[in-house]
Design an enzyme around this catalytic site. Sequence first.
Site, PDB file in Angstrom:
ATOM      1  N   THR A 199      49.486 -17.022  11.718  1.00  0.00           N
ATOM      2  CA  THR A 199      50.570 -16.648  12.632  1.00  0.00           C
ATOM      3  C   THR A 199      51.862 -17.387  12.284  1.00  0.00           C
ATOM      4  O   THR A 199      52.955 -16.814  12.333  1.00  0.00           O
ATOM      5  CB  THR A 199      50.182 -16.947  14.091  1.00  0.00           C
ATOM      6  OG1 THR A 199      48.993 -16.207  14.418  1.00  0.00           O
ATOM      7  CG2 THR A 199      51.286 -16.549  15.048  1.00  0.00           C
ATOM      8  N   CYS A 200      51.741 -18.654  11.919  1.00  0.00           N
ATOM      9  CA  CYS A 200      52.914 -19.448  11.562  1.00  0.00           C
ATOM     10  C   CYS A 200      53.639 -18.853  10.361  1.00  0.00           C
ATOM     11  O   CYS A 200      54.875 -18.861  10.296  1.00  0.00           O
ATOM     12  CB  CYS A 200      52.496 -20.886  11.247  1.00  0.00           C
ATOM     13  SG  CYS A 200      51.547 -21.671  12.570  1.00  0.00           S
TER      14      CYS A 200
END
Length: 335
Positions: A199-200
């Site tokens: 996600t980052c």
Amino acid sequence: MLGSANHRSKVMIKALLNNRHKIIGQSKAVLPSTTSKIPLFAAFATTANPSARGFSSSSPAGVKVYTSALDKAWTTPVGEGAEIPNVMFKTRTRVGSGDENPFDWKDLTSEDFSALAIMASSANGFSAVAPKTYTSTLDKAWTTPVEEGAEIPNVVFKTRTRIESDDENPFDWKDLTSEDLFKGKRIVLFSLPGAFTPTCSSTHLPGYEAAYEEMKKLGVDEVYCLSVNDAFVMRQWGLHQGLTEDKTVGGLGFEKVKLLPDGACQFTRGMGMSCVWDSERGFGERTWRYSAVIDDMKVEKLFVEGGEVVQNSGPDPFEVSDSGTMVDYLKSKSN
């Protein structure tokens, strides 16, 4: 002869299995105990006041340090002949998927990594031993988010700065304090669990990089991305993400979003955003996902995912710390 060879092989395997986890080639040590649970960190008072959230002055300039203490057994090497700890490794294994991230979590123990254990598991009556855990305890103040209006901790960031050099690694260490980075400025800060994580990498950082110029036009001096990773990892992640590198001498790494390494978790602890995903993802101490507007060292606005820091959280919420939410807030304040 074949039967005799099989018999000799079985005898050899059984003999080796009796020593399958023994360590060779090391000097003296004491085998650490895994039965006791000793708190890892020193205790501090819980309060929104930065001077009492575990800070201790480390210089006349007022830079703060959050002290942690490792259990002595964890810093004393085991000795030759000792059995290695059978612990859990949180690994990523490839799955049959056309997704851009074709991996899933897979738990492997120390015993799983032994080729002898794999051989024995099907033919030699090998019985796995339950993995051990080495429990650490975070001080409550480090896991309780600061409030809006609070002053951020003035800590040291160990960064790498570009220098004049023809070397293939033209960088040197440079200590920057929170005051160097935030004082007298209005900063957008977003913090994430780890460089190179899904996600980052796919959404969080790219979103802020794309919105960088818009945020600057909305009264922001700079945009910082913070993670509990070291300066080397943060630079390589930025390059992998396609960020444009700032190659001027003394630059802060990249032209748009600046990547801040909080490798020792100092800023994260001071913000009350420290969490551990040891049993969930195999992470050590990291930062909870959040975003904030910092105006002259004070928290103007804070967006904490889920509203609180959760230890060993199964979900990794990403709903309020995104770039869109931040742009909407900045627009509301500029009208």
